[in-house]
Design a protein around this motif. Sequence first.
Motif, mmCIF file in Angstrom:
data_model
loop_
_atom_site.group_PDB
_atom_site.id
_atom_site.type_symbol
_atom_site.label_atom_id
_atom_site.label_comp_id
_atom_site.label_asym_id
_atom_site.label_seq_id
_atom_site.Cartn_x
_atom_site.Cartn_y
_atom_site.Cartn_z
ATOM 1 N N ASP A 39 20.939 -0.617 -21.853
ATOM 2 C CA ASP A 39 22.240 -1.254 -21.588
ATOM 3 C C ASP A 39 23.376 -0.345 -22.034
ATOM 4 O OD1 ASP A 39 21.241 -3.619 -20.525
ATOM 5 O OD2 ASP A 39 21.225 -4.680 -22.449
ATOM 6 N N HIS A 96 19.295 -4.968 -24.342
ATOM 7 C CA HIS A 96 18.178 -4.161 -23.816
ATOM 8 C C HIS A 96 18.377 -2.677 -24.067
ATOM 9 C CE1 HIS A 96 18.589 -7.586 -20.769
ATOM 10 N NE2 HIS A 96 17.569 -7.904 -21.541
ATOM 11 N N HIS A 125 22.320 -10.693 -21.241
ATOM 12 C CA HIS A 125 23.616 -10.031 -21.443
ATOM 13 C C HIS A 125 24.676 -11.062 -21.829
ATOM 14 C CE1 HIS A 125 22.477 -6.605 -18.377
ATOM 15 N NE2 HIS A 125 21.677 -6.640 -19.421
HETATM 16 ZN ZN ZN Z 1 20.237 -5.215 -19.861
#
Ligand code: ZN
Length: 223
Positions: free
Chosen positions: A16, A13, A127
């Motif tokens: 992140d 993302h 993740h």
């Molecule tokens: Zn993330």
Amino acid sequence: MEKERQVLVVFPHPDDEAFGVSGTIATHVQNGTPVTYACLTLGEMGRNMGNPPFTNRENLPKIRREELKAAAQALGIQDLRMLGYRDKTVEFEDEEALTNVMSDLISELNPSLVITFYPGYSVHPDHDATGAAVVRAVERIPAAARPKLHCVAFSNNCVQELGEADIINNITHVADKKLAAIQAHRSQTEQMFSDVEEKLKNQDPQIMVWINNERFWTYKFTN
Ligand SMILES: [Zn+2]
């Protein structure tokens, strides 16, 4: 921080990279090391659209793409790859295909260091799935030729099960770049940032430790 030949950062993302890793990235850039950031999705399923809303579902990916570019620029990342996967679906991708994408990146770039999430200890299914694909790709390389693999973990049980992080990077010297990267992801961080900013001004010890130290677990391969 050791001087690397090439660093490859892989996360699902936009943002992140900002909280736990951006100071480490900025330090490698400052050391003259090329850094590639491969971001799998555009975080288009994010629920945060502001209150009052600043965007809608259709435009969120465009906004997050621009924010990601701005964050990369703030950190000095020259090579940003947007891999075009869909947010919240990485765990359903064909494992073999995803591993091959990671293997291709690694053979193209020949990194001395790869950074991703620790599979199983990174809270969000995207993740964990991203970290798992990177681990599989690195695992395929004969042990002696593998790049180092540094993983970010933050599940409640991560210290209990993995032990303390073996790498803690103090990034105080590039904290301004880290804050700029966090701020660049405006749609996600604006609300929390005003709170952080206040604490920074007051040199709140907890926030200073959180901002200035980035921790990683070296992945332990079993073979
Ligand atoms: Zn993330």
